[in-house]
Scaffold this motif. Structure first.
Motif, short mmCIF file in Angstrom:
data_model
loop_
_atom_site.label_atom_id
_atom_site.label_comp_id
_atom_site.label_asym_id
_atom_site.label_seq_id
_atom_site.Cartn_x
_atom_site.Cartn_y
_atom_site.Cartn_z
N HIS A 10 0.84 -1.20 0.00
CA HIS A 10 0.00 0.00 0.00
C HIS A 10 0.87 1.25 0.00
CE1 HIS A 10 -3.77 -2.17 0.79
NE2 HIS A 10 -3.01 -2.98 1.51
N VAL A 11 0.45 2.26 -0.74
CA VAL A 11 1.11 3.56 -0.74
C VAL A 11 0.05 4.65 -0.78
CG1 VAL A 11 3.18 2.74 -1.95
CG2 VAL A 11 1.29 3.75 -3.25
N GLN A 12 0.47 5.84 -0.44
CA GLN A 12 -0.31 7.03 -0.75
C GLN A 12 0.68 8.11 -1.18
OE1 GLN A 12 -4.04 9.78 0.74
NE2 GLN A 12 -3.37 8.08 2.01
N VAL A 13 0.41 8.70 -2.33
CA VAL A 13 1.25 9.77 -2.86
C VAL A 13 0.44 11.05 -2.85
CG1 VAL A 13 2.64 10.59 -4.80
CG2 VAL A 13 2.53 8.13 -4.30
N LEU A 23 4.83 13.91 -0.95
CA LEU A 23 4.92 13.03 0.21
C LEU A 23 4.50 11.64 -0.25
CD1 LEU A 23 5.46 12.85 3.27
CD2 LEU A 23 3.04 13.34 3.64
N HIS A 24 5.44 10.70 -0.20
CA HIS A 24 5.21 9.33 -0.65
C HIS A 24 5.35 8.43 0.57
CE1 HIS A 24 6.17 5.40 -2.37
NE2 HIS A 24 5.95 5.82 -3.60
N VAL A 25 4.25 7.81 0.99
CA VAL A 25 4.25 6.97 2.19
C VAL A 25 3.82 5.57 1.79
CG1 VAL A 25 3.32 6.62 4.51
CG2 VAL A 25 3.72 8.94 3.66
N GLY A 26 4.61 4.57 2.13
CA GLY A 26 4.29 3.19 1.81
C GLY A 26 4.39 2.29 3.02
N ALA A 27 3.60 1.23 3.06
CA ALA A 27 3.64 0.24 4.13
C ALA A 27 2.84 -0.98 3.69
CB ALA A 27 3.08 0.81 5.44
N TRP A 33 -3.30 17.44 -4.24
CA TRP A 33 -3.96 16.21 -4.68
C TRP A 33 -3.36 15.04 -3.93
CZ3 TRP A 33 -0.43 12.78 -6.45
CH2 TRP A 33 0.71 13.26 -7.10
N ALA A 34 -4.09 13.95 -3.90
CA ALA A 34 -3.62 12.74 -3.23
C ALA A 34 -4.22 11.54 -3.92
CB ALA A 34 -3.99 12.74 -1.74
N LEU A 63 -3.81 3.05 -12.73
CA LEU A 63 -2.44 2.87 -12.27
C LEU A 63 -1.90 4.17 -11.68
CD1 LEU A 63 -0.29 0.55 -12.35
CD2 LEU A 63 0.67 1.71 -14.35
N LEU A 64 -1.41 4.09 -10.45
CA LEU A 64 -0.61 5.16 -9.86
C LEU A 64 0.83 4.83 -10.23
CD1 LEU A 64 0.23 7.48 -8.03
CD2 LEU A 64 -0.24 6.02 -6.05
#
Length: 427
Positions: free
Chosen positions: A83-86, A185-189, A214-215, A371-372
């Motif tokens: 999982h990520v959120q950009v 800000l790129h957060v992944g886990a 945007w996110a 696709l992100l």
């Protein structure tokens, strides 16, 4: 999604639980906060999940995702997180001095908070956090700077030409609200709650100095659910995604992925990487209306195993010269892999990290999924732009089934050796 393999590690105590001592050992002195020499603009946690048998299972593999790899940002670690959120964030302020000050404050806050998140966990530093009771889940935070920030901060002379706006492409249907941004800000886990709560916390700590432009959340298949967790993942079109990627062990990896700006005004990005972020909507109804053979012809690979048409295995080099009995190319002239190949793009290569997104349906009943896409390279002009230009000029068959709706380019600088933070040498 390159299909590369991550190394294994063990941060457990004798009971099978993740111990603090084991956690610290797994990361190492320089890896704890990502502030050491040569570390790119990111920070990574020590362990993904615990309480898994060390038997080569998917859970054991996930648990082994630990720390930055060879000083590279968490966004480039392998295997990639599930999982990520950009997000793109705009810094508040009108005058250049105010923009610079706000940007530095935001970056300094994120610098310190990311280190604390990975050393102690969100629940330990934020009472009532949604991630209470959850392990770090391979949490990784990567930060980038947009060209708009440098312009607004009065630092246009320190904006690398590599950070220029991308040209228009044939598949573009860009929405301004989903493009650009001062900061990434790129957060992944491995867990979406860990990602969401970390994002919320970092934005809260930035306060009113910045606002989200945007996110987009993204996901891959879960290694735990996969029959073969080492296999290349598939996108929502059912195609394997990320077969041909530069390997960190390859001699040319650094020159293809890491920027070289040894002197002068651009030295703040020496050893960093440029990332192109694209929001690519897939026209899935149209896609799945095609017969299997037609879908394979669009991509140039078999859907069953990802092998190039005419090949035997996924990793086989596509034979672009091969002809069928009818005299036509085995890999069609407009096939995606033909037009994106190094032979068609003067050797252009980039490290691709793709994640699916699925936002359901809009008010008109259209599927909002796709696709992100993130592409990491030493220079987007000779990487992403070269490949996308080839796809345009060759009338890529895939363009009939996708729309590029969001776009941004960010510079991810290396963390200074003195540990001064991402903004230290620039702002």
């Amino acid at each position: 999604m390159s299909g590369t393999r991550g190394h294994r590690g063990d941060a457990r105590d004798g009971s099978g639980r993740v111990s603090r001592r084991g956690l610290l050992s797994a990361v190492g002195a320089a890896g704890l906060t990502g502030l050491g020499a040569g570390g790119l603009g990111g920070y990574a946690s020590a362990v993904a999940v615990g309480a898994a048998a060390d038997d080569g299972s998917a859970l054991a593999s996930v648990r082994a995702r630990s720390g930055p790899e060879a000083g590279r940002p968490p966004a480039l670690r392998t295997p990639t997180p599930a999982h990520v959120q950009v997000l793109a964030v705009d810094v508040r302020g009108e005058e250049a001095a105010k923009v610079r000050a706000s940007a530095r404050e935001v970056l300094d806050v994120w610098h310190g908070e990311a280190a604390a998140l990975h050393e102690r966990g969100l629940a330990a530093i934020d009472e009532g956090a949604p991630s209470e009771g959850l392990r770090p889940a391979s949490l990784g935070v990567t930060v980038g700077l947009g060209g708009s920030l440098l312009d607004r901060a009065g630092l246009a002379d320190r904006r690398p030409p590599h950070l220029a706006e991308l040209p228009e492409f044939g598949a573009d249907d860009l929405r301004p609200a989903w493009c650009g941004g001062d900061l990434m800000l790129h957060v992944g886990a491995e867990d979406p709650v860990v990602v969401s709560s970390a994002v919320e916390y970092l934005l809260r700590r930035a306060g009113d100095r910045a606002r989200v432009r945007w996110a987009l959340p993204g996901f891959q298949r879960s290694p735990v659910a996969a029959e073969d967790h080492t296999a290349t993942p598939r996108n929502l079109m059912g195609s394997v995604d990320g077969t041909v990627n530069p390997e960190p062990t390859e001699p040319l990896f650094d020159s293809q992925v890491l920027a070289s700006h040894p002197e002068g005004a651009l030295s703040w990005m020496d050893g960093g990487s440029y990332v192109v972020v694209r929001r690519i909507r897939m026209l899935l109804d149209d896609w799945f209306a095609l017969e299997t053979a037609d879908r394979e012809a669009v991509i140039g690979r078999r859907l069953s195993d990802g092998a190039p048409l005419g090949g035997d295995r996924e990793d086989d080099r596509p034979d672009l010269a091969a002809r069928g009995d009818d005299g036509e190319p085995v890999i069609p002239r407009r096939a995606h892999i033909r037009l994106a190949s190094p032979e068609s793009t003067l050797g252009a290569r980039m490290l691709r990290r793709g994640f699916n997104y699925d936002l359901g349906w809009d008010a008109e009943g259209r599927r909002q999924a796709g696709l992100l896409f993130t592409a990491w390279q030493a220079d987007p002009r000779s990487g992403f732009t070269a490949v996308q230009t080839s796809l345009d000029e060759g009338a890529d068959a895939l363009n009939d089934f996708i729309r590029h709706e969001g776009s941004a380019v960010f510079a991810v600088p290396p963390v200074p050796e003195d540990g001064s933070g991402l903004a230290g040498t620039l702002l």
